[in-house]
Scaffold this motif. Structure first.
Motif, PDB file in Angstrom:
ATOM      1  N   TYR A 107      11.678   9.007   8.301  1.00 35.14           N
ATOM      2  CA  TYR A 107      11.515   7.552   8.352  1.00 35.14           C
ATOM      3  C   TYR A 107      12.297   6.914   7.208  1.00 35.14           C
ATOM      4  O   TYR A 107      12.404   7.506   6.131  1.00 35.14           O
ATOM      5  N   PRO A 108      12.807   5.708   7.419  1.00 30.92           N
ATOM      6  CA  PRO A 108      13.373   4.981   6.275  1.00 30.92           C
ATOM      7  C   PRO A 108      12.236   4.622   5.318  1.00 30.92           C
ATOM      8  O   PRO A 108      11.086   4.522   5.751  1.00 30.92           O
ATOM      9  N   PRO A 109      12.521   4.450   4.038  1.00 30.04           N
ATOM     10  CA  PRO A 109      11.431   4.174   3.094  1.00 30.04           C
ATOM     11  C   PRO A 109      10.854   2.780   3.285  1.00 30.04           C
ATOM     12  O   PRO A 109      11.544   1.870   3.738  1.00 30.04           O
ATOM     13  N   SER A 110       9.596   2.644   2.946  1.00 30.47           N
ATOM     14  CA  SER A 110       8.981   1.317   2.855  1.00 30.47           C
ATOM     15  C   SER A 110       8.955   0.946   1.373  1.00 30.47           C
ATOM     16  O   SER A 110       9.151   1.808   0.525  1.00 30.47           O
ATOM     17  N   PRO A 111       8.728  -0.331   1.050  1.00 31.55           N
ATOM     18  CA  PRO A 111       8.747  -0.694  -0.382  1.00 31.55           C
ATOM     19  C   PRO A 111       7.669   0.066  -1.144  1.00 31.55           C
ATOM     20  O   PRO A 111       6.513   0.073  -0.729  1.00 31.55           O
ATOM     21  N   PRO A 112       8.030   0.760  -2.222  1.00 31.79           N
ATOM     22  CA  PRO A 112       7.042   1.555  -2.955  1.00 31.79           C
ATOM     23  C   PRO A 112       6.119   0.666  -3.780  1.00 31.79           C
ATOM     24  O   PRO A 112       6.421  -0.492  -4.051  1.00 31.79           O
ATOM     25  N   ASP A 113       5.005   1.244  -4.153  1.00 28.91           N
ATOM     26  CA  ASP A 113       4.057   0.598  -5.050  1.00 28.91           C
ATOM     27  C   ASP A 113       4.509   0.884  -6.472  1.00 28.91           C
ATOM     28  O   ASP A 113       4.818   2.030  -6.787  1.00 28.91           O
ATOM     29  N   GLN A 131       5.465   6.282  -3.248  1.00 29.08           N
ATOM     30  CA  GLN A 131       5.914   5.901  -1.925  1.00 29.08           C
ATOM     31  C   GLN A 131       4.654   5.756  -1.069  1.00 29.08           C
ATOM     32  O   GLN A 131       3.827   6.664  -1.020  1.00 29.08           O
ATOM     33  N   MET A 132       4.480   4.598  -0.449  1.00 29.43           N
ATOM     34  CA  MET A 132       3.245   4.358   0.292  1.00 29.43           C
ATOM     35  C   MET A 132       3.182   5.160   1.585  1.00 29.43           C
ATOM     36  O   MET A 132       2.118   5.504   2.058  1.00 29.43           O
ATOM     37  N   THR A 133       4.341   5.427   2.176  1.00 36.11           N
ATOM     38  CA  THR A 133       4.332   6.197   3.418  1.00 36.11           C
ATOM     39  C   THR A 133       5.259   7.388   3.253  1.00 36.11           C
ATOM     40  O   THR A 133       6.282   7.304   2.578  1.00 36.11           O
ATOM     41  N   GLU A 134       4.903   8.486   3.860  1.00 38.13           N
ATOM     42  CA  GLU A 134       5.713   9.706   3.796  1.00 38.13           C
ATOM     43  C   GLU A 134       6.975   9.491   4.626  1.00 38.13           C
ATOM     44  O   GLU A 134       6.901   9.006   5.758  1.00 38.13           O
ATOM     45  N   THR A 135       8.138   9.822   4.053  1.00 37.66           N
ATOM     46  CA  THR A 135       9.385   9.647   4.808  1.00 37.66           C
ATOM     47  C   THR A 135       9.895  10.974   5.367  1.00 37.66           C
ATOM     48  O   THR A 135      10.779  10.983   6.219  1.00 37.66           O
ATOM     49  N   TYR A 136       9.395  12.091   4.873  1.00 36.74           N
ATOM     50  CA  TYR A 136       9.823  13.445   5.289  1.00 36.74           C
ATOM     51  C   TYR A 136      11.274  13.723   4.938  1.00 36.74           C
ATOM     52  O   TYR A 136      11.852  14.682   5.419  1.00 36.74           O
ATOM     53  N   LEU A 137      11.873  12.871   4.118  1.00 39.94           N
ATOM     54  CA  LEU A 137      13.271  13.054   3.716  1.00 39.94           C
ATOM     55  C   LEU A 137      13.354  12.867   2.211  1.00 39.94           C
ATOM     56  O   LEU A 137      12.532  12.157   1.627  1.00 39.94           O
ATOM     57  N   PRO A 138      14.364  13.479   1.573  1.00 35.62           N
ATOM     58  CA  PRO A 138      14.531  13.229   0.137  1.00 35.62           C
ATOM     59  C   PRO A 138      14.733  11.727  -0.100  1.00 35.62           C
ATOM     60  O   PRO A 138      15.587  11.114   0.546  1.00 35.62           O
TER      61      PRO A 138
END
Ligand SMILES: *[C@@H]1O[C@H](CO)[C@@H](O)[C@H](O)[C@H]1NC(C)=O
Ligand SMILES: *[C@@H]1O[C@H](CO)[C@@H](O)[C@H](O)[C@H]1NC(C)=O
Ligand SMILES: *[C@@H]1O[C@H](CO)[C@@H](O)[C@H](O)[C@H]1NC(C)=O
Length: 307
Positions: A107-113, A131-138
């Motif tokens: 997934y593309p990143p969401s804005p981090p906390d 990172q609020m949501t897991e992206t499964y990518l570096p």
């Protein structure tokens, strides 16, 4: 108060972002074929054509050794996380590996906390983020901060090898009467997300807890002593005040009594306040002396039988 250190323009920051993670991390494998990374967002379609195949040459794509499709075109309609892996295009007539791709769904990143605070007021402030949501990518994070009036952007330097994820802001101006703006950008192969946050230095002062909390006996009397947090750089110019809290029995949650202590790193354990023979538990918290920001976490409890 001057500005020192590296000054980055927005364009330089973008350049750093791009050299940091957009390059293809190709590796050599079988038959000297480089494996190409293919990033794809979960749920979207991906098509990879096996290139360099002679007309009519029979080929198949395999994943981890199992056949996926007998065709030059590898086509996944709606990519799932489980589709991750190394796909190999083989020539059935030549028995050769023609091409390999490493499919990396995510997934593309969401804005981090992000959270920033100043345990070493006024010299520096720290930020930590997640990172609020897991992206499964570096996914890389770039943090910068900007003085709103001067418009100069500085990097928040990532502290390597610290047990927590931290970056450090330096050369902050005290009593600036305007917040800094902290920007955090998360970036991976599928996209980027930036979030700005206002940061007021004084409102976010938060010392680390006092250290070396102990009970000593002086002239026959018990005295609780401690040392200021080592991260607080200049206790003589930026004094701390302390709050001692104590309880007895198993009363940890309730029944705390708090005592403010100004201008000392000790509290006499007087019998007019404490009951002889009872075990008390003491904790100390440090606060900026003029009341800016928040108090530190409580130190670990120290227990003593009052005599
Ligand atoms: C791919 O999706 C389209 C439309 O969503 C559908 O018509 C088609 O059958 C799908 N193909 C496969 C191989 O699942
Ligand atoms: C393929 O192998 C890799 C590495 O062993 C593994 O992570 C992946 O889950 C496998 N993919 C499938 C679809 O079995
Ligand atoms: C961030 O994403 C936007 C599009 O969403 C793109 O235009 C921009 O180049 C990206 N920035 C970086 C540093 O990759």
């Amino acid at each position: 108060m001057g500005y020192h250190g590296n000054i980055l323009t927005d364009r330089q920051v973008l350049f750093l972002l791009c050299t940091g993670c957009c390059q293809d991390s190709s590796t050599q494998l079988l038959n000297d074929q480089p494996i190409k990374d293919v990033y794809v967002e979960v749920g979207s379609e991906v098509k990879v054509l096996c290139e360099g195949v002679a007309g009519g040459e029979p080929v198949e794509w395999t994943l981890n050794g199992s056949q996926v499709v007998s065709s030059t075109l590898l086509h996944l309609n709606s990519t799932r996380l489980e589709d991750r892996g190394i796909y190999t295009c083989h020539s059935l007539s030549r028995g050769a590996v023609i091409q390999q791709v490493h499919l990396k769904p995510g997934y593309p990143p969401s804005p981090p906390d992000i959270r920033c605070w100043a345990p070493s007021y006024p010299l520096k402030a720290l930020c930590t983020w997640s990172q609020m949501t897991e992206t499964y990518l570096p996914t890389q994070h770039i943090i910068t901060y900007r003085d709103r009036d001067y418009g100069v952007t500085y990097p928040c330097h990532i502290i390597p090898k610290s047990p927590d994820i931290l970056c450090e802001m330096k050369n902050l101006q005290i009593l600036a009467n305007r917040p800094y703006i902290v920007y955090i950008t998360a970036i991976n192969a599928l996209g980027n997300a930036t979030k700005p946050m206002e940061f007021d230095l004084e409102e976010n002062v938060k010392p680390d807890p006092p250290v070396n909390v102990r009970v000593v006996v002086k002239q026959g009397r018990q005295v609780l002593e401690w040392n200021h947090p080592p991260s607080w750089p200049e206790p003589q110019h930026f004094p701390l005040m302390y709050i001692v809290r104590y309880y007895w029995g198993n009363n940890q949650g309730q029944g705390h009594t708090k005592v403010p202590v100004h201008g000392a790193e000790s509290l006499p354990i007087n019998l007019d306040r404490f009951t002889k023979g009872r075990t008390y538990h003491f904790q100390v918290s440090a606060h900026e002396g003029l009341g800016s920001g928040k108090g530190s976490e409580w130190s670990q409890p120290v227990s003593v039988i009052v005599h």
